[in-house]
Design an enzyme around this catalytic site. Structure first.
Site, PDB file in Angstrom:
ATOM      1  N   HIS A 160       6.638   1.321  15.131  1.00 27.16           N
ATOM      2  CA  HIS A 160       5.865   0.189  15.619  1.00 27.16           C
ATOM      3  C   HIS A 160       4.706  -0.186  14.690  1.00 27.16           C
ATOM      4  O   HIS A 160       3.662  -0.664  15.140  1.00 27.16           O
ATOM      5  CB  HIS A 160       5.360   0.436  17.041  1.00 27.16           C
ATOM      6  CG  HIS A 160       4.984  -0.820  17.783  1.00 27.16           C
ATOM      7  ND1 HIS A 160       5.740  -1.977  17.741  1.00 27.16           N
ATOM      8  CD2 HIS A 160       3.911  -1.113  18.587  1.00 27.16           C
ATOM      9  CE1 HIS A 160       5.169  -2.906  18.490  1.00 27.16           C
ATOM     10  NE2 HIS A 160       4.056  -2.415  19.006  1.00 27.16           N
ATOM     11  N   GLU A 196       8.089  -1.554  25.010  1.00 25.70           N
ATOM     12  CA  GLU A 196       6.831  -0.820  24.943  1.00 25.70           C
ATOM     13  C   GLU A 196       6.429  -0.415  26.359  1.00 25.70           C
ATOM     14  O   GLU A 196       6.077  -1.265  27.178  1.00 25.70           O
ATOM     15  CB  GLU A 196       5.747  -1.670  24.296  1.00 25.70           C
ATOM     16  CG  GLU A 196       6.205  -2.337  22.996  1.00 25.70           C
ATOM     17  CD  GLU A 196       5.067  -2.965  22.216  1.00 25.70           C
ATOM     18  OE1 GLU A 196       3.961  -2.392  22.216  1.00 25.70           O
ATOM     19  OE2 GLU A 196       5.289  -4.015  21.593  1.00 25.70           O
ATOM     20  N   TYR A 211      14.570  -4.897  21.340  1.00 24.32           N
ATOM     21  CA  TYR A 211      13.168  -5.092  21.722  1.00 24.32           C
ATOM     22  C   TYR A 211      13.064  -6.185  22.771  1.00 24.32           C
ATOM     23  O   TYR A 211      13.583  -7.292  22.594  1.00 24.32           O
ATOM     24  CB  TYR A 211      12.321  -5.457  20.504  1.00 24.32           C
ATOM     25  CG  TYR A 211      10.849  -5.594  20.824  1.00 24.32           C
ATOM     26  CD1 TYR A 211      10.089  -4.470  21.148  1.00 24.32           C
ATOM     27  CD2 TYR A 211      10.230  -6.837  20.835  1.00 24.32           C
ATOM     28  CE1 TYR A 211       8.747  -4.588  21.458  1.00 24.32           C
ATOM     29  CE2 TYR A 211       8.888  -6.968  21.146  1.00 24.32           C
ATOM     30  CZ  TYR A 211       8.149  -5.835  21.457  1.00 24.32           C
ATOM     31  OH  TYR A 211       6.811  -5.951  21.772  1.00 24.32           O
ATOM     32  N   HIS A 266      -0.416   3.469  19.623  1.00 27.11           N
ATOM     33  CA  HIS A 266       0.024   2.284  18.895  1.00 27.11           C
ATOM     34  C   HIS A 266      -0.152   2.508  17.395  1.00 27.11           C
ATOM     35  O   HIS A 266      -1.125   3.124  16.953  1.00 27.11           O
ATOM     36  CB  HIS A 266      -0.759   1.046  19.346  1.00 27.11           C
ATOM     37  CG  HIS A 266       0.067   0.084  20.129  1.00 27.11           C
ATOM     38  ND1 HIS A 266       0.487   0.349  21.418  1.00 27.11           N
ATOM     39  CD2 HIS A 266       0.578  -1.134  19.821  1.00 27.11           C
ATOM     40  CE1 HIS A 266       1.203  -0.677  21.864  1.00 27.11           C
ATOM     41  NE2 HIS A 266       1.282  -1.588  20.908  1.00 27.11           N
ATOM     42  N   ASP A 326       4.369   3.354  -6.071  1.00 26.04           N
ATOM     43  CA  ASP A 326       3.841   2.440  -5.053  1.00 26.04           C
ATOM     44  C   ASP A 326       4.064   2.929  -3.626  1.00 26.04           C
ATOM     45  O   ASP A 326       3.718   2.233  -2.667  1.00 26.04           O
ATOM     46  CB  ASP A 326       4.388   1.017  -5.241  1.00 26.04           C
ATOM     47  CG  ASP A 326       5.884   0.886  -4.982  1.00 26.04           C
ATOM     48  OD1 ASP A 326       6.498   1.844  -4.479  1.00 26.04           O
ATOM     49  OD2 ASP A 326       6.453  -0.177  -5.293  1.00 26.04           O
ATOM     50  N   TYR A 342       7.150  -5.608  26.886  1.00 28.80           N
ATOM     51  CA  TYR A 342       6.468  -4.516  27.589  1.00 28.80           C
ATOM     52  C   TYR A 342       7.144  -4.101  28.895  1.00 28.80           C
ATOM     53  O   TYR A 342       7.902  -4.861  29.495  1.00 28.80           O
ATOM     54  CB  TYR A 342       5.009  -4.900  27.853  1.00 28.80           C
ATOM     55  CG  TYR A 342       4.135  -4.677  26.637  1.00 28.80           C
ATOM     56  CD1 TYR A 342       3.295  -3.578  26.536  1.00 28.80           C
ATOM     57  CD2 TYR A 342       4.182  -5.552  25.559  1.00 28.80           C
ATOM     58  CE1 TYR A 342       2.513  -3.358  25.416  1.00 28.80           C
ATOM     59  CE2 TYR A 342       3.406  -5.350  24.427  1.00 28.80           C
ATOM     60  CZ  TYR A 342       2.570  -4.249  24.366  1.00 28.80           C
ATOM     61  OH  TYR A 342       1.810  -4.037  23.250  1.00 28.80           O
ATOM     62  N   ASP A 391       2.679   5.818  -2.780  1.00 30.86           N
ATOM     63  CA  ASP A 391       1.585   6.776  -2.601  1.00 30.86           C
ATOM     64  C   ASP A 391       0.359   6.137  -1.973  1.00 30.86           C
ATOM     65  O   ASP A 391       0.081   4.943  -2.164  1.00 30.86           O
ATOM     66  CB  ASP A 391       1.215   7.401  -3.950  1.00 30.86           C
ATOM     67  CG  ASP A 391       2.219   8.450  -4.386  1.00 30.86           C
ATOM     68  OD1 ASP A 391       2.395   9.441  -3.660  1.00 30.86           O
ATOM     69  OD2 ASP A 391       2.843   8.274  -5.457  1.00 30.86           O
ATOM     70  N   SER A 434      -3.937   2.900  22.370  1.00 30.34           N
ATOM     71  CA  SER A 434      -4.426   2.333  21.117  1.00 30.34           C
ATOM     72  C   SER A 434      -5.028   3.426  20.236  1.00 30.34           C
ATOM     73  O   SER A 434      -5.668   4.352  20.741  1.00 30.34           O
ATOM     74  CB  SER A 434      -5.495   1.269  21.391  1.00 30.34           C
ATOM     75  OG  SER A 434      -6.089   0.840  20.179  1.00 30.34           O
ATOM     76  N   HIS A 476       0.854  -1.196   0.000  1.00 31.78           N
ATOM     77  CA  HIS A 476       0.000   0.000   0.000  1.00 31.78           C
ATOM     78  C   HIS A 476       0.887   1.242   0.000  1.00 31.78           C
ATOM     79  O   HIS A 476       0.781   2.083  -0.879  1.00 31.78           O
ATOM     80  CB  HIS A 476      -0.933  -0.005   1.207  1.00 31.78           C
ATOM     81  CG  HIS A 476      -1.853   1.175   1.235  1.00 31.78           C
ATOM     82  ND1 HIS A 476      -2.651   1.469   2.314  1.00 31.78           N
ATOM     83  CD2 HIS A 476      -2.089   2.154   0.328  1.00 31.78           C
ATOM     84  CE1 HIS A 476      -3.344   2.569   2.066  1.00 31.78           C
ATOM     85  NE2 HIS A 476      -3.020   3.002   0.871  1.00 31.78           N
TER      86      HIS A 476
END
Length: 673
Positions: free
Chosen positions: A127, A446, A479, A235, A610, A482, A612, A287, A67
């Site tokens: 993320h 996180e 990473y 998030h 591609d 949490y 955009d 979120s 996308h």
């Protein structure tokens, strides 16, 4: 703006009488502009097909196209008084892993020597959960991707390096300033029941149970605005686990809208342009799905939500950028050390009961497998809040959790001792970067808003700095899941179950980051800490590669199977289908699989690609080795009237020689009224 199109001439660093001089750039002499500043951007997009996606841990979620492309944005700031520098990177990735840090540093040091190191290079991720995975050395983060994917790791490291090189070569005398504001309609607390367990004094800092703060750092070269970094906690999960197209999600859209739509940046063109990064802060319980369901809120369309939440961040950031600013003054500094988070002896000053405590080796809890139901639930049969022992999920591994570790992790329902087998890291990098009066606390995980508040308060107190000048930079340098407060941990919601190092994780981070802050304030060095070791099964890869590409008899690669209609108007969607090869044959980083071309004065010019928002590149198999590419263009309102065509760029692999050959396919023309 592309690093690969920059001059190959490298800036040479020499030292004369203790002053750093950048050859080909203004000398580091005193002047009205206290810093050298540079910005850069490059492409970190991995395989667009048949690569497991990183974020939702879903074995069935594999890439099927693009996308929007993922990008790395880099900024270098040099103190002109003494030559001290920091390089800050924010990339459209799910996480930064140590594999990435090591790869980037190796390439930078091969080029620049010890100019960029672990101490002064801060790598962070937005993320997004909609990009290719498989770029960690830790098995737990590669499992759902079927192992290490070398193409993805190479794309990520090369793209980050290119962005830093571009920022380095862009260094010019400049200034920085800081603005602040609040954004209240782009996040919601997805773990409110855990948040409510915190003391009233902490909760009072967040009246809406969210962290609405947005901090914007403005970069200027001379009198020109050249970049911005806008920190905000939410998030990057507007795109749901049902999506299989690569997307930088809401924060990537915010960057795209500011750069492309508002500042006229065209990523495939030569030359510089405005670089706008939208990093996360303490987003552990924040979120963007405002209705507390995956893909729900503000609308029921997760793609539209991505745009809306991104646009809200962009508009607020630009409002702050154009509003009252505080000039950045003072030096540039940095501290970093490795800490073994499996065995930190925590002073009673930081624990909830005032008594000395300890952290634990990493363990995944039952609530981790339940997932966050607000953003994307995981394994059926597990629920948030589970605190009783359950059968080990990963039976083939047959790794029991020792009783001493279960006791240390209480009240977690401990499932897999990932730290003991190095499936998740125990030794992690902790870093503080100072740019004038702004301090970034780089946490490899996180962090919930209340845990972030406590760490910030500790660091601010050690530095003697105002709280709002100390920010959590989450998803940084490595990473380790949490970071929740002890009170939140006790409830074992998803975030608590995913807090690897036990109940005292946040107190340990307060203590250890406090040491870095004290060292920075005193101007004293710190020991580097324990050296992380490379985990086992690092190179395990069960994902098959491209064997060969084929096509039906009488077809050719690039042949158009579905032509566009003869004419369209704004708001309609153009669709074309091509015979194609596998996208893994050539990732076309800093390039494109598609072009929407417009005829201007008799010549075809690129109108969209591609990267955009209006385009989609979708790949699918049509048989064992045959494949098709469907390219769509949703014609935006305001598109100039004229004659257009769709062009597809691809590559096919021979089954006889293994050679990879490029091809191009072009549709018939159509008009946009």
């Amino acid at each position: 703006m592309r690093a690969t199109r920059r001059s190959a001439v490298m800036t040479v660093l020499t030292t004369v009488a203790g002053l750093v001089v950048l050859i080909g750039q203004p000398a580091a002499a005193a002047g009205p502009e206290p810093y050298l500043v540079g910005r850069g951007i490059s492409d970190v997009t991995g395989p667009a097909a048949e690569n497991g996606m990183m974020g939702y841990s879903d074995f069935d979620q594999k890439t099927t196209g693009i996308h929007q492309r993922q990008r790395s944005r880099a900024y270098v700031v040099v103190d002109r008084a003494n030559g001290k520098r920091v390089a800050y990177v924010n990339a459209d990735l799910a996480m930064i892993f140590r594999a990435v840090q090591e790869g980037v540093l190796g390439k930078l040091q091969a080029r620049y020597g010890d100019l960029y190191t672990r101490e002064n290079l801060l790598l962070s991720a937005t993320h997004t959960h909609a990009g290719p995975g498989g770029y960690s050395h830790n098995l737990a983060y590669n499992l759902s991707v079927l192992g290490m994917q070398p193409q993805t790791l190479e794309a990520v490291t090369n793209g980050i390096v290119e962005s830093v090189v571009e920022a380095h070569e862009d260094l010019k005398p400049g200034s920085l300033s800081l603005g602040r504001g609040e954004l209240t309609n782009a996040s919601v607390n997805r773990s409110r029941v855990a948040f409510e367990q915190n003391p009233a004094a902490d909760k009072a800092h967040f009246p809406g149970a969210i962290d609405p703060a947005m901090t914007v750092l403005k970069f200027r070269q001379g009198t020109a605005d050249v970049g911005a970094v806008s920190w905000f906690a939410t998030h990057n999960t507007s795109m749901t686990g049902e999506n299989t197209l690569i997307s930088p999600d809401n924060k990537g859209y915010a960057s795209y809208q500011w750069e492309h739509d508002d500042s006229g940046v065209r990523y495939l063109d030569e030359g510089g342009g405005f670089v706008a990064a939208f990093p996360n802060t303490n987003a552990g319980d924040m979120s963007p799905n405002l209705n507390l369901r995956p893909g729900s809120g503000p609308t029921e369309d997760h793609v539209e939500n991505t745009r809306i939440i991104g646009e809200r961040q962009n508009r607020k950031a630009q409002e702050i950028f154009s509003g009252p600013q505080t000039e950045i003054t003072g030096g540039v500094d940095h501290r970093m050390r490795f800490v073994d988070m499996s065995a930190v002896a925590v002073d009673g000053r930081y624990t909830t009961n005032g008594q000395a405590g300890t952290t634990c080796s990493g363990v995944v809890g039952a609530s981790t497998l339940a997932g966050s139901v607000e953003d994307g639930p995981a394994i059926p049969g597990f629920t948030e809040g589970m605190q009783s022992p359950v059968k080990t999920l990963l039976e083939p591994l047959n790794i029991p959790v020792p009783q001493w570790l279960k006791d240390c992790q209480y009240p977690k329902a401990s499932l897999v001792p990932t730290g003991l087998v190095q499936a998740t890291p125990n030794v992690v990098p902790l870093q503080i970067v100072r740019i004038g009066q702004l301090h970034l606390v780089a946490v490899p995980g996180e962090v919930t808003i209340t845990a972030g508040l406590r760490i910030r308060r500790t660091v601010a107190a050690e530095l003697g700095a105002p709280l709002d000048t100390v920010l959590i930079q989450g998803y940084a340098n490595d990473y380790s899941q949490y970071v929740t407060t002890p009170e939140e941990y006790d409830l074992q919601q998803y975030e608590g179950g995913s807090t690897l190092f036990g109940r005292n994780t946040t107190p340990a981070y307060q203590q250890e980051f406090g040491k870095l802050a004290a060292s920075m304030r005193a101007g004293t060095p710190l020991p580097a800490g324990p050296t992380p070791t490379k985990p086992p099964l690092t190179d395990l890869n069960l994902q098959t590669g491209v064997v060969f590409d084929d096509k039906a008899p009488g077809q050719s690669f690039g042949q158009v199977l579905t032509q566009p209609s003869a004419s369209y108007t704004s708001g309609q969607t153009v669709t074309s289908v091509f015979v194609t090869g596998h996208p893994k044959n050539n990732l076309r980083r800093n390039g494109t699989f598609l072009e929407v071309q417009r005829q201007v004065n008799g010549r075809w010019t690129r109108h969209a690609d591609d990267g955009d928002w209006s385009t989609r590149y979708q790949w699918r198999r049509s048989g064992v080795a045959n494949s098709e590419a469907t390219i769509t263009w949703a014609i935006p309102v305001g598109t100039p009237a004229g004659t257009y065509r769709i062009v597809h760029h691809g590559d096919w692999k021979s089954g006889w020689t293994g050679a990879i050959t490029a091809f191009t396919g072009t549709t018939t023309t159509f008009t946009v009224g």
